[in-house]
Design a protein around this motif. Structure first.
Motif, short mmCIF file in Angstrom:
data_model
loop_
_atom_site.label_atom_id
_atom_site.label_comp_id
_atom_site.label_asym_id
_atom_site.label_seq_id
_atom_site.Cartn_x
_atom_site.Cartn_y
_atom_site.Cartn_z
N SER A 54 22.96 5.86 14.27
CA SER A 54 22.46 4.79 13.17
C SER A 54 20.97 5.02 13.19
CB SER A 54 23.01 3.52 13.55
OG SER A 54 22.12 2.92 14.54
N ALA A 55 20.32 4.65 12.16
CA ALA A 55 19.04 4.47 12.08
C ALA A 55 18.27 3.83 13.12
CB ALA A 55 18.40 4.00 10.50
N ALA A 56 18.95 2.68 13.41
CA ALA A 56 18.36 1.77 14.55
C ALA A 56 18.39 2.54 15.89
CB ALA A 56 19.43 0.53 14.66
N ASP A 57 19.45 3.18 16.11
CA ASP A 57 19.61 4.06 17.21
C ASP A 57 18.55 5.04 17.32
OD1 ASP A 57 21.55 2.43 18.14
OD2 ASP A 57 23.10 3.99 17.96
N ARG A 58 18.54 5.90 16.06
CA ARG A 58 17.47 6.75 16.22
C ARG A 58 15.97 6.21 16.23
NH1 ARG A 58 20.41 8.08 11.65
NH2 ARG A 58 18.64 7.94 10.25
N GLY A 59 15.70 5.17 15.51
CA GLY A 59 14.52 4.41 15.80
C GLY A 59 13.96 4.27 17.11
N GLN A 60 14.93 3.62 18.04
CA GLN A 60 14.78 3.55 19.45
C GLN A 60 14.51 4.64 20.17
OE1 GLN A 60 18.17 1.62 21.11
NE2 GLN A 60 17.57 -0.61 20.39
N VAL A 61 15.14 5.91 19.81
CA VAL A 61 14.67 7.04 20.72
C VAL A 61 13.27 7.68 20.21
CG1 VAL A 61 15.45 9.44 20.85
CG2 VAL A 61 17.15 7.67 20.83
#
Length: 126
Positions: free
Chosen positions: A56-63
């Motif tokens: 998800s965009a949220a997970d990629r954003g955290q990374v």
């Protein structure tokens, strides 16, 4: 070999290059345990980037935020931060790793082996 052959996206490739470039830059100034910590952080971040490429965009954003924290942390004078900043980056990376359910990527601090402790009664007074 193209980016698509590995399933990487251009954004994934850019993040991995940032991690690798930063690691190459700090190799000249870090030694011993500090360099090992930086290399373990880079390894964990690379794996996070690859494993979340289709997340998800949220997970990629955290990374992405963890990568930027590792790569862009600098002192006000523009020098690379000290070992203390590596510990801060380690906390950020480990927090993201836990949030994404990847405890296998936790970056542990390795402490140098200590000499065998001498019992208090065996210490000679001089």
């Amino acid at each position: 070999m193209t980016v698509e052959e590995h399933g990487f996206t251009p954004a994934t490739d850019v993040l991995i290059r940032k991690v690798d470039s930063h690691l190459a830059a700090v190799r000249g100034s870090l030694r011993g345990p500090e360099l090992e910590l930086a290399e373990r952080l880079a390894r964990s971040l690379r794996e996070l980037v690859v494993s979340t490429a289709q997340a998800s965009a949220a997970d990629r954003g955290q990374v992405r935020a963890a990568v930027h924290y590792f790569v862009l942390r600098r002192e006000s004078r523009g020098n690379l931060l000290s070992v203390r900043s590596l510990a801060a980056a380690q906390r950020v990376v480990n927090k993201v790793v836990v949030q994404l359910g990847r405890p296998d990527l936790l970056v542990e601090t390795r402490r140098p082996a200590r000499e065998a402790a001498v019992p208090a009664g065996d210490v000679a007074l001089r």
